[in-house]
Design a protein around this motif. Structure first.
Motif, PDB file in Angstrom:
ATOM      1  N   TYR A 159     126.719  53.581  48.256  1.00 20.07           N
ATOM      2  CA  TYR A 159     127.290  54.387  47.172  1.00 20.07           C
ATOM      3  C   TYR A 159     126.283  54.593  46.040  1.00 20.07           C
ATOM      4  N   GLY A 160     125.432  53.603  45.808  1.00 20.53           N
ATOM      5  CA  GLY A 160     124.421  53.752  44.766  1.00 20.53           C
ATOM      6  C   GLY A 160     123.457  54.878  45.081  1.00 20.53           C
ATOM      7  N   VAL A 161     122.959  54.907  46.313  1.00 21.93           N
ATOM      8  CA  VAL A 161     122.026  55.962  46.716  1.00 21.93           C
ATOM      9  C   VAL A 161     122.729  57.309  46.779  1.00 21.93           C
ATOM     10  N   LEU A 162     123.971  57.322  47.308  1.00 24.53           N
ATOM     11  CA  LEU A 162     124.717  58.574  47.450  1.00 24.53           C
ATOM     12  C   LEU A 162     125.015  59.213  46.097  1.00 24.53           C
ATOM     13  N   ILE A 163     125.186  58.406  45.062  1.00 22.95           N
ATOM     14  CA  ILE A 163     125.428  58.936  43.718  1.00 22.95           C
ATOM     15  C   ILE A 163     124.125  59.262  43.010  1.00 22.95           C
ATOM     16  N   ALA A 164     123.149  58.372  43.109  1.00 21.54           N
ATOM     17  CA  ALA A 164     121.908  58.532  42.346  1.00 21.54           C
ATOM     18  C   ALA A 164     121.083  59.720  42.823  1.00 21.54           C
ATOM     19  N   VAL A 165     120.958  59.902  44.132  1.00 25.50           N
ATOM     20  CA  VAL A 165     120.092  60.970  44.653  1.00 25.50           C
ATOM     21  C   VAL A 165     120.590  62.359  44.253  1.00 25.50           C
TER      22      VAL A 165
END
Length: 261
Positions: free
Chosen positions: A45-51
């Motif tokens: 979820y961190g990567v999916l939101i940050a990118v």
């Protein structure tokens, strides 16, 4: 190189296999969500939101001059024709479902939305079929921006149908990704219409660079999860196929952007 493309590649490398793995190993059948205590869930979820956030910021806020030149017209032509055919097929499926219900068990509001979706699916399919032919002829200048209102409305109605047809919690990860993909697709279409009609060209390039890659990331990630854990996913196969082709089209179109030196 356009750093947004690098961010997309990083996001895809992390999210696609990780999402598929989580769908198989970490999906709670009771809640329909991933386990929040799992470190891999936090990373996903961190990567999916940050990118996507970084891609949008780099494309629309940070002042860099983007340019656009189509170098893959044949690929776009094939994808556009496939998407047009799938949209028309979607309208046919909706019509068959409506007729099979004999209208008697359908609420008036549902009837209106379904009828509008059938019309928008047909018109949207025609728009992309025509655009696909134009790609092969390498003649896409001055494509009327108003025609892209049809697929835009189609995508928005599909979002409404998402909440109407799937009120239960189960299957939330892939439905959330599908919803984000459709919403990003609507913003991508606004940018594409500006480019093809040469109205506010620079803003159009920024929008397709931002939201085209976001739509591709959300759609391809959802597709990877559906393939990896097909038996436990809740979206129809047709919607998954449409999201896959839609994502590839957005990605192929967006990859034509570059930063002028």
């Amino acid at each position: 190189m356009n750093i947004s493309k690098i961010l997309f590649v990083i996001g895809a490398i992390v999210c696609l296999p990780l999402y598929g793995f989580l769908c198989i190993t970490n999906l709670d059948p009771t809640t329909g969500f991933f386990s929040s205590s799992n470190l891999l869930t936090t990373i996903f979820y961190g990567v999916l939101i940050a990118v996507p956030v970084l891609i949008i910021l780099l494309s629309t806020v940070i002042q860099k001059r983007f340019a656009f030149s189509i170098s893959n017209s044949r690929m776009l032509g094939v994808l556009s024709l496939l998407m047009g055919a799938l949209m028309i097929a979607s309208g046919v499926i909706h019509l068959m479902n409506l007729l099979s219900s004999a209208f008697s068990a359908v609420m008036f509001s549902t009837l209106i939305i379904t009828a509008l979706q059938i019309v928008m699916a047909a018109l949207s399919g025609i728009v992309f079929l025509h655009l696909g032919i134009c790609y092969f002829k390498e003649n896409i200048s001055n494509r009327g921006s108003l025609t892209f209102l049809f697929p835009l409305v189609w995508a928005l109605i599909a979002c409404v149908e998402m909440f109407r047809d799937y009120p239960q919690i189960a299957g939330m990860p892939e439905r959330t990704l599908y919803l984000l993909c459709l919403l990003s697709f609507t913003l991508f279409l606004m940018g594409q219409s500006r480019i093809l009609s040469d109205v506010d060209f620079i803003k159009g390039v920024r929008w397709i660079n931002a939201f085209g890659m976001c739509a591709a990331l959300f759609g391809l990630t959802m597709t990877a999860g559906e393939i990896a854990a097909f038996s436990s996913m809740s979206l129809p196969v047709f919607d998954v196929l449409l999201a896959f082709i839609l994502s590839l089209y957005c990605l192929a179109f967006s990859f034509n952007t570059y930063i002028e030196k």
